[in-house]
Design a protein around this motif. Structure first.
Motif, short mmCIF file in Angstrom:
data_model
loop_
_atom_site.label_atom_id
_atom_site.label_comp_id
_atom_site.label_asym_id
_atom_site.label_seq_id
_atom_site.Cartn_x
_atom_site.Cartn_y
_atom_site.Cartn_z
N TYR A 56 0.91 -0.94 -0.07
CA TYR A 56 0.14 0.07 0.07
C TYR A 56 0.87 1.26 0.04
O TYR A 56 1.74 1.43 0.87
CB TYR A 56 -0.98 0.12 1.13
N TYR A 76 -2.35 6.76 -5.45
CA TYR A 76 -2.13 5.69 -4.46
C TYR A 76 -2.18 4.15 -5.05
O TYR A 76 -2.72 4.17 -6.12
CB TYR A 76 -3.28 5.65 -3.32
N ASP A 99 -2.96 0.29 -3.92
CA ASP A 99 -3.52 -0.62 -3.00
C ASP A 99 -3.49 -2.14 -3.34
O ASP A 99 -4.44 -2.36 -4.40
CB ASP A 99 -4.87 -0.24 -2.52
N SER A 131 -6.05 -4.90 -0.15
CA SER A 131 -7.43 -5.27 0.01
C SER A 131 -8.32 -5.75 -0.99
O SER A 131 -9.53 -5.99 -0.88
CB SER A 131 -8.18 -3.76 0.40
N GLU A 141 -1.83 1.75 6.65
CA GLU A 141 -1.96 0.55 6.00
C GLU A 141 -0.41 -0.14 5.57
O GLU A 141 -0.09 -1.43 5.48
CB GLU A 141 -2.56 0.58 4.57
N GLU A 142 0.50 0.79 5.37
CA GLU A 142 1.85 0.43 5.25
C GLU A 142 2.66 0.25 6.52
O GLU A 142 4.08 -0.23 6.46
CB GLU A 142 2.62 1.30 4.47
#
Length: 368
Positions: free
Chosen positions: A63, A98, A100, A103, A136-137
């Protein structure tokens, strides 16, 4: 329908067609509207900076989020960024860059971010790209973070004249976050993925300078961030000797224009803030937490900042009782620690000055 005429012979005017859309046109002395840059003698000079992730990110586990902004020399009080997406000098900001892959099982989710300058003629611009730290990271490895950097492509009239893109440093062997496992290491509290534990040595910032003459001949140069100032609030590890109760600290940073960067104002053109410095040590066998706060100033060279380090008295303290354990304030220049306040509470006003060589000094101000 209001019309704003910015210059005389062949001017940029902005026609507000509605609250949701804006059109641009040129006007000659007769008042006849023409297509932008089509008046006699005009030179088209449209600049665009796109921040986007690689097309194929299917084999990356990550992420990652970066952001882009631009300042025009002479208009530094009107930067073009996510907090000011249309400037008075003809720049727009759109999007959110971004990546990702955590998810979704069907493939990576990603988006781009762009700044567009309508007329870059005879202008000097500084494009700033900064990594945006996210929760998230926190637990990702440094290899995963390094693989997922965004590419910046700068175009002049639709052409990538350098035939290249730019990215921030790989940060080899550096995680984006450190020290996040400092709660009392027991049960569910063993992992503390709080975004505020930003690694002070992680370098996710760089600049691209663009200078164009009146014929739209543009020089584009990448400039490394040579004076990154970071401020971190962290509490000591919770252990059997730690006092019970709740304690929160706030750091307010003001630039020379008296703009504030803090927990309450996390996104500015010159600073971003992450996390929240809170310690909660409950009675034994109950939930504890220990979170941190970091402010990142990517371009501190030759600048002075006033900082106010405060104890925050709020509902948490009223509900859970006061803990005398204050957070530590640590300041870093390019990842090197140069100042610390440890174990003090109350209101501590500071002035931080960094010279052009990023040698930074701190003085304590009189408490008001």
């Amino acid at each position: 329908m209001p019309v704003f005429n910015y210059s005389s012979l062949c001017s940029l005017v902005v026609i507000f067609l509605s609250s949701a859309s804006t059109a641009f046109a040129c006007s000659d002395v007769t008042g006849t509207f023409q297509v932008c840059n089509s008046c006699p003698g005009d030179v088209t000079c449209r600049l665009k900076a796109d921040l986007k992730f690689p097309q194929d990110a299917s084999d990356v586990t990550a992420y990652h989020k970066d952001t882009v902004q631009v300042e025009r020399k002479g208009n530094k009080s009107d930067p073009c960024f996510s907090g000011n997406n249309m400037t008075g000098w003809g720049c727009t900001h759109v999007g959110d860059a971004y990546l990702d892959t955590l998810s979704q099982t069907s493939g990576p989710i990603k988006d781009r971010e762009s700044v567009r300058i309508f007329n870059g003629n005879s202008g000097e611009y500084r494009i700033t790209v900064s990594h945006v730290f996210t929760e998230e990271e926190v637990l990702l490895t440094n290899a995963q973070t390094a693989e997922s950097r965004a590419n910046l492509v700068v175009k002049v009239n639709g052409s990538n004249i350098l035939k290249r893109s730019f990215r921030h440093n790989k940060n080899k062997n550096k995680n984006s976050h450190t020290d996040y496992s400092i709660v009392y290491n027991e049960g569910a509290n063993a992992v503390n993925p709080n975004v505020g534990f930003v690694n002070p040595t992680y370098n996710g910032d760089y600049f691209v300078d663009v200078k164009c003459d009146d014929q739209c001949n543009c020089q584009i140069t990448k400039v490394d961030a040579t004076c990154r100032l970071r401020a971190r609030l962290t509490f000591p590890v919770i252990d059997e000797q730690s006092a019970y109760g709740y304690h929160a600290n706030v750091l307010r940073i003001f630039n020379q224009d008296n703009e504030e960067c803090s927990y309450e104002n996390t996104v500015t053109s010159w600073c971003r803030a992450y996390g929240d410095a809170v310690l909660y040590n409950a009675e034994p066998n109950y939930y504890d937490y220990n979170t941190a706060y970091t402010a990142n100033i990517p371009d501190a060279g030759g600048k002075t900042f006033d900082m106010n380090f405060e104890r925050f008295v709020g509902p948490g303290e009223a509900a859970y009782g006061y803990s005398p354990t204050s957070s530590d304030l640590t300041l870093y220049a390019n990842g090197n620690e140069f100042f610390t306040v440890t174990g003090e509470s109350g209101n501590i006003p500071l002035r931080v000055s960094c010279n052009n060589n990023c040698s930074c000094s701190v003085s304590r101000l009189l408490e008001v």
